[in-house]
Enzyme design. Structure first.
Site, mmCIF file in Angstrom:
data_model
loop_
_atom_site.group_PDB
_atom_site.id
_atom_site.type_symbol
_atom_site.label_atom_id
_atom_site.label_comp_id
_atom_site.label_asym_id
_atom_site.label_seq_id
_atom_site.Cartn_x
_atom_site.Cartn_y
_atom_site.Cartn_z
ATOM 1 N N ASP A 1 0.889 -1.132 0.267
ATOM 2 C CA ASP A 1 0.033 0.287 -0.086
ATOM 3 C C ASP A 1 0.878 1.449 -0.087
ATOM 4 O OD1 ASP A 1 -2.510 1.216 0.265
ATOM 5 O OD2 ASP A 1 -1.957 1.527 2.095
ATOM 6 N N CYS B 1 -3.627 5.934 -2.908
ATOM 7 C CA CYS B 1 -4.457 6.855 -2.851
ATOM 8 C C CYS B 1 -4.439 7.410 -3.816
ATOM 9 C CB CYS B 1 -4.879 6.944 -1.512
ATOM 10 S SG CYS B 1 -3.573 7.720 -0.334
#
Ligand code: SAM
Length: 457
Positions: A178, A231
């Site tokens: 991530d 993101c």
């Protein structure tokens, strides 16, 4: 946020990426970000009736307003984690691609503050191992705090650069990267992210991500899964890196997501990824792609016979330790040179011995406490653990008393009590108290004390 506060080059790039959808995207950025939480299935006390659920994660729920989470004892006790809804897409992605019913060795390589680590921990079987790594040392305490609140004993934490994992080549069944990114998907929630954005920074992030993925790739076993997420929206980071991975012996995996969810499937060459946009989903910007490793080259890993960093506890201490656990036979007990005692889950003891010899900066097992002479001082992590025995002396606190506990105040009781007591709120343990006459001393670790004025709310 107004359109003009967005960096000009970002606006141009998004216009190009979204075409006719661009006005709807801009409009969504003017709306307040949705508030969502994910409940802890191992601490199921939060009423969720009437809350809208997050379509791709059964434990995720939207809240109608944003409460002051710090002042909620259930939040402090690990009953739920405050997590942006799009990130929970990881639950659906792994539900479709990973064999979650089997014991797995899982690495969360960029883990702090622990949103996806707590999600992974809840998805895995109790005899799986989850290693949560964070390279930036100052971000490790928040990761540890969040994982201790979540309360699962099969989780290890490490503080290493991804390249330091070399000794664990071929060890993991699943790795999540991530990645640190340009954060375009967070502009609405965290306008500060806009200040750091530039086209140069996008390029730097893309290259950094490729370095992290390069380090992650060999850590997977044959057929192991690599999940890459960010993101952000731009293709330099997301799709280009996904396309690059698909040229490095990783097969991109497609997900089957209902159209009604609004998640956009994106492709580049063989690569496929899934993008959340705030005008299409109730959540922030998020990108995710899952790959299966194609090479077959996993080395056999030697399992050390003993832990390098700790020794078995002496027999006379075992009886005390056993009394603190719900299922004591599932653990064996070890002591570190500083005297801290840990319960090691038997089911993953071999994996932990491998980890112990491969990494320097790591912690694993359930911290039980320390012996001072004949006295045992239980650890805060033990109080919050889902493995703790249910019949230990405890005192039920009101909400106000619970908040005073988190302010680290000592409590005064009607009746005198003696010895160790669990502070409990709505059935969940908050930490330890020790009775001395009518007063009970508060053993909340001082770094966990909340600083907010509780009288304001
Ligand atoms: N997975 C986390 C969660 O869900 O709460 C968020 C992770 S955040 C997007 C990315 C993390 O990568 C940060 O904690 C950051 O400190 C870390 N990081 C920064 N540079 C890194 C690098 N070169 N290698 C590995 N991790 C890095």
């Amino acid at each position: 946020m107004t359109e003009t506060t967005l960096p000009t080059a970002f606006r141009q790039r998004m216009h190009q990426q979204l075409g006719a959808e661009y006005p709807a995207f801009l409009d969504a950025l003017q709306q307040p970000p949705p508030v969502s939480i994910r409940v802890n299935p191992q601490k199921p006390v939060l009423p969720t009736n009437g809350l809208h659920s997050v379509p791709w994660c059964s434990a995720g729920f939207y809240l109608p307003t944003r409460p002051v989470f710090t002042l909620d004892p259930l939040f402090q006790a690990g009953a739920f984690y405050v997590q942006e809804a799009s990130s929970m897409l990881l639950a659906e992605a792994l539900g479709q691609t990973a064999r979650l019913q089997r014991p797995l060795r899982v690495l969360d390589l960029c883990a702090a503050p622990g949103g996806k680590s707590t999600l992974l921990a809840s998805l895995l079987t109790p005899d799986s191992l989850l290693v949560c790594n964070e390279v930036i040392r100052s971000r490790v305490p928040v990761l540890r705090e969040n994982l201790e609140k979540w309360g699962l004993p099969n989780v290890a934490i490490s503080n290493h650069d991804p390249e330091d994992f070399r000794a664990l080549n071929g060890f993991f069944d699943l790795a999540l990267v991530d990645a640190p990114c340009s954060g375009e998907g967070l502009f609405r929630k965290d306008p500060e992210a806009m200040l750091e954005w530039s086209e140069d920074n996008v390029r730097i992030c893309a290259a950094r991500q490729q370095r992290i993925l390069t380090a992650a790739a060999p850590l997977l076993c044959d057929d192991g899964l690599l999940c890459y997420s960010t993101c952000t929206y731009n293709e330099e980071e997301n799709l280009n890196n996904a396309a690059w991975l698909s040229e490095q012996g990783f097969e991109p995996l497609s997900l089957d997501l209902p159209d009604a969810w609004g998640v956009v499937e994106k492709t580049a060459g063989k690569a496929v990824g899934y993008q959340c946009y705030p005008n299409r989903v109730q959540g922030e910007g998020f990108f995710l792609s899952v790959f299966k490793k194609k090479q077959r080259s996993s080395p056999e890993m030697a399992v050390p016979r003993a832990f390098r960093s700790m020794k078995p506890v002496p027999n006379w201490q075992q009886k005390t330790l056993l009394s603190y656990l719900k299922n004591p036979k599932a653990f064996s007990f070890y002591v570190k040179p500083n005297g801290d005692v840990y319960a090691i889950p038997e089911a993953i003891s071999a994996e932990l011995r491998v980890l112990d010899s491969a990494l320097h900066n790591k912690g694993f097992g359930l911290e039980m406490g320390t012996f001072k002479g004949d006295d045992f001082i239980p650890a805060h992590a033990l109080a919050l653990s889902t493995a703790i025995a249910e019949n230990l002396p405890a005192i039920d606190l009101t909400r106000e008393e619970a908040m005073r506990f988190f302010k680290k105040e000592n409590l005064v009781l009607d009746k005198p009590v003696k010895g160790w007591l669990l502070a409990r709120y709505e059935g969940l343990n908050l930490g330890w108290l020790k009775g001395v006459g009518n007063r009970v001393n508060n053993y909340l670790p001082k770094e966990w004390r909340i600083r907010m004025d509780i009288k304001e709310y």
